[in-house]
Design an enzyme around this catalytic site. Structure first.
Site, PDB file in Angstrom:
ATOM      1  N   ARG A  92       0.845  -1.199   0.000  1.00 54.06           N
ATOM      2  CA  ARG A  92       0.000   0.000   0.000  1.00 54.06           C
ATOM      3  C   ARG A  92       0.879   1.248   0.000  1.00 54.06           C
ATOM      4  O   ARG A  92       1.942   1.272   0.652  1.00 54.06           O
ATOM      5  CB  ARG A  92      -0.877  -0.030   1.256  1.00 54.06           C
ATOM      6  N   THR A 366      -8.982   0.943  -9.972  1.00 52.87           N
ATOM      7  CA  THR A 366      -8.347  -0.211  -9.354  1.00 52.87           C
ATOM      8  C   THR A 366      -8.428  -1.417 -10.301  1.00 52.87           C
ATOM      9  O   THR A 366      -9.018  -1.336 -11.369  1.00 52.87           O
ATOM     10  CB  THR A 366      -9.005  -0.491  -7.975  1.00 52.87           C
ATOM     11  N   GLU A 405      -4.016   8.340  -3.920  1.00 53.84           N
ATOM     12  CA  GLU A 405      -4.484   7.527  -2.795  1.00 53.84           C
ATOM     13  C   GLU A 405      -4.615   8.346  -1.502  1.00 53.84           C
ATOM     14  O   GLU A 405      -5.274   7.905  -0.557  1.00 53.84           O
ATOM     15  CB  GLU A 405      -3.490   6.376  -2.588  1.00 53.84           C
ATOM     16  N   ASP A 408      -7.899   8.561   0.151  1.00 55.49           N
ATOM     17  CA  ASP A 408      -8.462   7.485   0.978  1.00 55.49           C
ATOM     18  C   ASP A 408      -8.288   7.752   2.476  1.00 55.49           C
ATOM     19  O   ASP A 408      -8.833   7.030   3.303  1.00 55.49           O
ATOM     20  CB  ASP A 408      -7.839   6.130   0.600  1.00 55.49           C
ATOM     21  N   SER A 437      -7.965   1.221   3.136  1.00 57.37           N
ATOM     22  CA  SER A 437      -8.396   0.756   1.815  1.00 57.37           C
ATOM     23  C   SER A 437      -9.628  -0.134   1.944  1.00 57.37           C
ATOM     24  O   SER A 437      -9.954  -0.605   3.035  1.00 57.37           O
ATOM     25  CB  SER A 437      -7.242  -0.036   1.198  1.00 57.37           C
ATOM     26  N   SER A 438     -10.293  -0.356   0.826  1.00 56.90           N
ATOM     27  CA  SER A 438     -11.392  -1.332   0.794  1.00 56.90           C
ATOM     28  C   SER A 438     -10.997  -2.559  -0.024  1.00 56.90           C
ATOM     29  O   SER A 438     -11.821  -3.462  -0.214  1.00 56.90           O
ATOM     30  CB  SER A 438     -12.635  -0.708   0.143  1.00 56.90           C
ATOM     31  N   GLY A 457     -13.455  -1.284  -7.535  1.00 54.44           N
ATOM     32  CA  GLY A 457     -14.766  -0.646  -7.347  1.00 54.44           C
ATOM     33  C   GLY A 457     -14.866   0.227  -6.115  1.00 54.44           C
ATOM     34  O   GLY A 457     -15.962   0.402  -5.594  1.00 54.44           O
ATOM     35  N   GLY A 458     -13.730   0.774  -5.643  1.00 55.45           N
ATOM     36  CA  GLY A 458     -13.775   1.725  -4.525  1.00 55.45           C
ATOM     37  C   GLY A 458     -14.471   1.132  -3.314  1.00 55.45           C
ATOM     38  O   GLY A 458     -14.260  -0.027  -2.943  1.00 55.45           O
TER      39      GLY A 458
END
Ligand code: GLY
Length: 555
Positions: A92, A366, A405, A408, A437-438, A457-458
């Site tokens: 990440r 993503t 990013e 986020d 993050s998801s 897809g966020g």
């Protein structure tokens, strides 16, 4: 003598069990046919799933610059067959050391729109190049000169862009036009390219070659690093060489849970994915969903999502910076308590759980790929530069489009990000911290089947993977998981979002009688890539989301 016979029997038996435990085929599902082909090239050269993962990740950086790239990061969930070990490679991005909590707020303390989304200041320190090197060196068999070769070839020779590239370039036109280098590479004369356009990326090929030759140093030191830092700073960003020097890959224990005899393994913090998935599944495990009618099922799934995402906003962030109540959140008794608050005849108002905030939602971004090799090694990887084409900013002469990013992070308590997600102190900006993050690369296992899945897809990633898991639990195949109509609730905004055609009118009417509100997303969303190994029938299947332009292949 008897002992010897016994030993031989044990050896033969365990070999037989082991070979029965090996898949009859390898499979790769990714968002682009050239990326899938790059992975198979590695398997054909004697590489394992981890070499294939390096090749697929690098190829996607070239052929799908909308979704991921060297300027971004991601999570690679690995299953190592030889010792049955599961590891999460955390690549990440992290906040620059000069980042401050209020860096995206104006003097009145209000978030400045776009500052965390477009341009150099929105970019965090990339992790993807370090992850490629780490995976190749620690788990792969092939040198980077081999595993990066397909990506370098695609970048040099070019490839024809698809409809999605053109659509997203139009969507991010303004941000791309703000960066001369990005506009030169991704647009034609300042406009979206025409169908049939061949995208050649000479600078990116050189950056990839530097990594192939020098490993980590090829990106985080020397000429490339110099251009990255100078380019970012000249455009108003805050990167320093120290940021690049200090970036580290972290191997983490994934989050594990159990749902109706299915072992669920998914991403650990700084992703919220695994925790929210396990929490929601724990809530749902108290109901016999299959025995309920469709409306009751959907109502309960929505209520469970609401509570999972509520805890995401309340508690989650980078575990290296803040203490997270992970054990509590994945505990079955905790879920039982949450279940007590769910009424079958009525939607809970999210405001009853915590204060409401405004509505904003993001789009496609993503990427995800899944790999199974014939030794039984597996990879589920979800990679990102966040928004489509990330920040839209490319430091000159690098070919590297940078992530955005930083969006986020929770820039202000209660302030929604581009996906409408809110967060608190746990996810506030701090120097060197990883943003929540998801992304939810996931493995599922029961006695007979193994699944590898994930999607971009966020904020909707987690709910898409959840629906896929529930479909796996019903015994359906990957073609079904990737094609399911999608709906989503993320606590705030307090609406059930659904993709175009995802919830019919009758269902909506019945659910609105229980108090649910709806918002149709005016298109489909997600791009799930999934693999199933049915051990009992010795069959491997793979599927690529029909909404995307990907390719799933079994060989
Ligand atoms: N940038 C999307 C995510 O990490 O969830």
């Amino acid at each position: 003598m008897k002992k010897l016979y016994y030993l031989i029997f044990i050896l033969l038996f365990s070999t037989a069990v082991q070979s029965a435990e090996k898949p009859p085929h390898a499979a790769i599902a990714s968002a682009h046919p050239l990326a899938t082909a790059a992975g198979f090239e590695m398997l054909d050269q004697g590489g394992n799933a981890f070499d294939a993962a390096v090749a697929v990740s690098a190829a996607l950086a070239v052929v799908e610059p909308v979704g991921s790239g060297l300027g971004g990061g991601g999570f690679w969930l690995l299953h190592q067959a030889k010792d049955n070990r599961q590891i999460m490679i955390d690549g990440r991005e992290r906040a620059p050391l000069a980042a401050t909590r209020d860096m995206y707020l104006d003097s009145q303390g209000k978030a400045v729109p776009k500052l965390s989304i477009d341009g150099a200041l929105s970019a965090a320190i990339p992790g993807l190049p370090a992850a490629l090197v780490h995976i190749a060196e620690k788990r792969g068999r092939l040198p980077l000169s081999k595993s990066l070769a397909p990506a370098i070839r695609y970048a040099k020779e070019g490839f024809e862009v698809g409809a999605r590239y053109r659509l997203m370039a139009g969507f991010r036109l303004k941000a791309l036009l703000n960066s001369n280098a990005a506009a030169k590479v991704f647009l034609a004369g300042g406009k979206v390219v025409l169908p049939g356009f061949k995208l050649v990326q000479k600078d990116l090929a050189e950056t990839l070659e530097a990594i192939a030759l020098h490993g980590r140093e090829g990106f985080y030191a020397g000429k490339v690093a110099d251009k990255l830092v100078k380019g970012v700073r000249a455009a108003g960003g805050i990167w320093t060489q120290q940021d690049l020097d200090e970036y580290k890959i972290i191997e983490r224990e994934p989050i594990q849970g159990e749902y109706r005899g299915i072992k669920v393994t998914s991403a650990a913090p700084p992703s919220s994915g695994g925790i929210v998935l396990v929490e929601v599944l724990n809530i749902l495990s108290g109901y016999d969903l299959e025995k309920l009618g469709e409306i009751d099922q959907k109502h309960l799934i929505i209520e469970a999502m609401r509570r999972g995402y509520h805890d995401r906003a309340r508690y989650l962030g980078d575990a290296d910076f803040v203490e997270l109540p992970i054990e509590q959140l994945v505990d079955k008794y905790y879920a039982a308590g949450l279940r007590e608050s769910i009424r079958i005849d009525r939607a809970t108002k999210s405001a009853a759980l915590a204060a409401a905030v405004s509505d904003k939602a993001g789009g496609e971004d993503t990427t995800h790929f899944s790999i199974l090799d014939r030794e039984g090694n597996r990879v589920a990887a979800t990679l990102s530069i966040n928004y489509p084409f990330g920040s839209g900013f490319m430091p000159p002469d690098t070919g590297v489009i940078l992530n955005d990013e930083m969006d986020d992070f929770s820039k202000k308590a209660g302030e929604p990000n581009i996906y409408g997600l809110v967060g608190g102190k746990a996810n506030a900006i701090e120097p060197g911290k990883r943003m929540l993050s998801s992304m939810s690369p996931t493995f599922l296992e029961d006695e007979e089947r193994v699944a590898i899945l994930g999607t971009p897809g966020g904020s909707r990633i987690i709910s898409m993977v959840l629906l896929g898991i529930l479909d796996f639990a019903k015994g359906n195949d990957p073609g079904s998981w990737v094609s399911l109509p999608r709906f989503h609730h993320q606590y705030q905004p307090d609406v059930v979002q659904y993709e175009k055609g995802g919830l019919d009118e009758k269902t909506q009417t019945a659910l609105s009688e229980r108090g649910h509100l709806f918002k149709e997303i005016n298109r489909s969303y997600g791009n799930m890539q999934a693999i199933l190994w049915d051990k009992k029938h010795s069959v491997v299947e793979a599927a690529s989301d029909p909404r995307g332009e990907g390719n799933a292949q079994v060989d």
